[in-house]
Design a protein around this motif. Structure first.
Motif, PDB file in Angstrom:
ATOM      1  N   GLU A 184      42.210 -20.766 -13.166  1.00  0.00           N
ATOM      2  CA  GLU A 184      41.646 -19.472 -13.522  1.00  0.00           C
ATOM      3  C   GLU A 184      40.586 -19.598 -14.616  1.00  0.00           C
ATOM      4  O   GLU A 184      39.785 -18.677 -14.808  1.00  0.00           O
ATOM      5  N   ASP A 217      38.855 -18.164  -5.085  1.00  0.00           N
ATOM      6  CA  ASP A 217      39.501 -16.885  -5.398  1.00  0.00           C
ATOM      7  C   ASP A 217      41.023 -17.004  -5.508  1.00  0.00           C
ATOM      8  O   ASP A 217      41.770 -16.346  -4.779  1.00  0.00           O
ATOM      9  N   LYS A 251      32.945 -20.864 -18.001  1.00  0.00           N
ATOM     10  CA  LYS A 251      34.401 -20.735 -18.087  1.00  0.00           C
ATOM     11  C   LYS A 251      34.752 -19.283 -18.379  1.00  0.00           C
ATOM     12  O   LYS A 251      34.018 -18.571 -19.079  1.00  0.00           O
ATOM     13  N   ALA A 252      35.885 -18.849 -17.875  1.00  0.00           N
ATOM     14  CA  ALA A 252      36.377 -17.526 -18.221  1.00  0.00           C
ATOM     15  C   ALA A 252      36.728 -17.496 -19.703  1.00  0.00           C
ATOM     16  O   ALA A 252      37.176 -18.496 -20.267  1.00  0.00           O
ATOM     17  N   TYR A 300      38.097 -21.919 -14.759  1.00  0.00           N
ATOM     18  CA  TYR A 300      36.778 -22.247 -14.217  1.00  0.00           C
ATOM     19  C   TYR A 300      36.255 -21.085 -13.377  1.00  0.00           C
ATOM     20  O   TYR A 300      37.008 -20.420 -12.666  1.00  0.00           O
ATOM     21  N   THR A 301      34.950 -20.850 -13.469  1.00  0.00           N
ATOM     22  CA  THR A 301      34.338 -19.726 -12.768  1.00  0.00           C
ATOM     23  C   THR A 301      33.114 -20.218 -12.001  1.00  0.00           C
ATOM     24  O   THR A 301      32.839 -21.407 -11.948  1.00  0.00           O
ATOM     25  N   TYR A 339      34.417 -21.287  -7.375  1.00  0.00           N
ATOM     26  CA  TYR A 339      35.690 -20.662  -7.735  1.00  0.00           C
ATOM     27  C   TYR A 339      35.759 -19.205  -7.279  1.00  0.00           C
ATOM     28  O   TYR A 339      36.856 -18.684  -7.038  1.00  0.00           O
ATOM     29  N   ASP A 340      34.610 -18.560  -7.128  1.00  0.00           N
ATOM     30  CA  ASP A 340      34.602 -17.224  -6.518  1.00  0.00           C
ATOM     31  C   ASP A 340      35.067 -17.310  -5.066  1.00  0.00           C
ATOM     32  O   ASP A 340      35.822 -16.464  -4.582  1.00  0.00           O
TER      33      ASP A 340
END
Length: 249
Positions: A82, A93, A12-13, A84-85, A89-90
């Motif tokens: 935003e 975007d 996670k961010a 979740y990474t 998720y990249d």
């Protein structure tokens, strides 16, 4: 309209600039009771670091994840899409989307979550650690908690559902009739293998396409046509499963 169900990410961010978690302000209020129980249980468990490691499958090098759980109700929040990474998720975007595209993405995307059940794009959530396969002391398996409340919510969705969740998260509340997408690689000799390493990246690209298109695919046939127009090689088994075929090499 279309609703895309995404898998969460373990990562996670960090940080955020939103007010601390307010479960009453999250979308899908039918899930508030289970969210409340899980949030309290997870935060209380964080007091006992060894017990948290055992329940969450963490090592001593991941104690910062436990610290996040301890601060679930006091740490800053940010929009779910935003928070979740990772690879999917990249590829999605969301930060690069135009305002109009982001508005469509917020309406169309939802993340399956072991802690919150369903996270909509604008839901303000903190960083946390809880996986679908985790077993919290004193509680039944997560699927037993979520299925009776999350299942009816998803079954009542009156639009095309595209379920990109992984197996463990789909098991929390299956969606009968949902469209699924498998990713396969085809070798020059015609044989195929299931794509594993890049699976999330390709599903992230599919999610970005479907989240931002101005089209409104109402069934699996129109969905297939939309993906093909975007240059993807997509096969349809005649039911609710699509196969995205990648040419090896």
């Amino acid at each position: 309209m279309v609703l895309l169900l995404l898998p969460p990410s373990e990562t996670k961010a960090t940080g955020g600039d939103g007010a601390p978690l307010d479960l009453e302000r999250l979308a899908t209020p039918e899930l508030t009771a289970v969210r409340t129980e899980l949030t309290k249980t997870l935060a209380d468990l964080a007091i006992d670091v060894p017990a948290s490691r055992a329940a969450l499958g963490l090592s001593a090098t991941q104690d910062d994840e436990i610290a996040r759980n301890a601060a679930l109700t006091t740490s800053p929040t940010m929009a779910g899409l935003e928070r979740y990474t990772g690879v999917l998720y990249d590829a999605l975007d969301v930060r690069s989307l135009t305002r109009a595209q982001r508005a469509r993405a917020d309406r169309r995307l939802a993340v399956g979550s072991a802690l919150f059940g369903l996270v909509r794009g604008t839901d303000a959530i903190p960083a946390y650690r809880l996986s679908a396969g985790s077993a919290l002391p004193g509680l039944p398996p997560l699927r037993q908690l979520w299925r009776p409340v999350l299942g009816p919510v998803l079954a009542a969705v009156d639009e095309l559902v595209v379920d990109l969740r992984s197996g463990a998260y789909a098991a929390l509340a299956p969606v009968p009739g949902a469209v699924t997408v498998d990713v396969q690689s085809e070798r020059p000799d015609g044989t195929r293998t299931v794509v594993s390493h890049a699976n999330k990246a390709h599903k992230g690209r599919v999610a970005r396409l479907l989240a931002t298109t101005t089209a409104e695919p109402g069934d699996v046939v129109r969905l297939r046509a939309l993906l093909r127009r975007a240059g993807l090689h997509v096969e349809h088994d005649g039911r609710a499963a699509l196969t995205l075929v990648l040419r090896a090499g």
